[in-house]
Motif scaffolding. Sequence first.
Motif, PDB file in Angstrom:
ATOM      1  N   VAL A 148       0.833  -1.205   0.000  1.00 16.05           N
ATOM      2  CA  VAL A 148       0.000   0.000   0.000  1.00 16.05           C
ATOM      3  C   VAL A 148       0.865   1.252   0.000  1.00 16.05           C
ATOM      4  CG1 VAL A 148      -1.779   1.280   1.232  1.00 16.05           C
ATOM      5  CG2 VAL A 148      -1.853  -1.218   1.196  1.00 16.05           C
ATOM      6  N   ILE A 182      -4.324   3.072  -5.982  1.00 15.07           N
ATOM      7  CA  ILE A 182      -5.382   2.216  -5.440  1.00 15.07           C
ATOM      8  C   ILE A 182      -5.401   0.860  -6.144  1.00 15.07           C
ATOM      9  CG2 ILE A 182      -7.883   2.015  -5.053  1.00 15.07           C
ATOM     10  CD1 ILE A 182      -7.999   5.036  -4.880  1.00 15.07           C
ATOM     11  N   PRO A 185      -2.626  -2.504  -4.588  1.00 16.11           N
ATOM     12  CA  PRO A 185      -2.903  -3.604  -3.637  1.00 16.11           C
ATOM     13  C   PRO A 185      -3.730  -4.749  -4.221  1.00 16.11           C
ATOM     14  CG  PRO A 185      -3.136  -1.483  -2.541  1.00 16.11           C
ATOM     15  CD  PRO A 185      -2.999  -1.194  -4.013  1.00 16.11           C
ATOM     16  N   HIS A 219      -9.435  -7.930   1.807  1.00 17.64           N
ATOM     17  CA  HIS A 219      -8.724  -6.700   1.446  1.00 17.64           C
ATOM     18  C   HIS A 219      -8.716  -6.497  -0.073  1.00 17.64           C
ATOM     19  CE1 HIS A 219      -7.355  -6.428   5.585  1.00 17.64           C
ATOM     20  NE2 HIS A 219      -6.693  -5.312   5.309  1.00 17.64           N
ATOM     21  N   TYR A 223     -10.384  -3.167  -1.730  1.00 16.95           N
ATOM     22  CA  TYR A 223      -9.620  -2.241  -2.570  1.00 16.95           C
ATOM     23  C   TYR A 223     -10.145  -2.224  -4.001  1.00 16.95           C
ATOM     24  CZ  TYR A 223      -5.949  -0.562   0.541  1.00 16.95           C
ATOM     25  OH  TYR A 223      -5.264   0.091   1.533  1.00 16.95           O
ATOM     26  N   THR A 224     -10.670  -3.353  -4.468  1.00 18.08           N
ATOM     27  CA  THR A 224     -11.250  -3.379  -5.811  1.00 18.08           C
ATOM     28  C   THR A 224     -12.489  -2.502  -5.872  1.00 18.08           C
ATOM     29  OG1 THR A 224     -10.427  -5.638  -6.143  1.00 18.08           O
ATOM     30  CG2 THR A 224     -12.138  -4.862  -7.639  1.00 18.08           C
TER      31      THR A 224
END
Length: 297
Positions: A148, A182, A185, A219, A223-224
């Motif tokens: 990240v 973004i 990750p 996670h 994040y998607t």
Amino acid sequence: MISTVSQTPSLPLWKAYLGLCKLRVVGAIVFTAIIGMFLAVPGLPPLQETFWGALGIGLAAASAAALNHVYDREIDGKMGRTEDRPLPQAQLTPREANVFALILAAISMLVLTLLVNPLTAVLTFVSLIGYAVIYTRYLKRITIQNIVIGGAAGAAPPVLGWCAVTGGIHPHALLLFLLIFIWTPPHFWPLALAKKDEYRLADMPMLPVIYGDEVTKLHILGYTILLVIFSLLPYLTGMSGLIYLIAALLLGGGFLYHAIRLKRARDNKLAMRTFGYSLLYLAGIFSALLVDHYLPF
């Protein structure tokens, strides 16, 4: 110091040095930098700044990759996907790789300073240090958030490209930075999930090693979702039009589909497929930005 290159006589020396450059990664970096150059101006970007900017940014990326090989040589030797790299195979010594990296960095800074502009040179140098030293040598080894935080260096190329042809930084360039930041990750964690045992063997504090598969999958999905939301900003801010919006929704929907399937799966067989789609997503989203820039409606 005696070179150990002779231990692998079947590999030409130039190929060993080329192997330090991580050409696929450098290619992606130069690609996003060039897209930034084209998006920075209403017509075509100036040829000189485009050519020398791409060359300088590419050389800096190759330098960072070579330094990454030096700092990660012991880790690389413990992991199946990296054990064939030049340093673990003793095709080159760490000193030779360091000298090569410094030469590339020096040429890059000269090109960018003298033939592009000083601000691009400074920002590129900061990005190089961010990836090769701060991320590779420190963050990667001490925190599960290494991807990240370290993603900032990998997200810099479109900003560097924008700066190369305009001499400054525009808010729209920062949107491009945000997209890659973004994206990083949910792009990398599926790979970490698939190679979890190798990272554990190398004693790397990757998210799946420390907190397990389910937390990592959650996670990735989170994040998607963030990525899909933030990918709408170029359209909402007037940077791009309907072509980009349609592409962003379709590509984002595909990424969500892969992330959801990975989250629901009982094993990690879909991890590499998700990783592969993430590469397609990045290429697609930036290509859509470029097409939309010249064919708006």
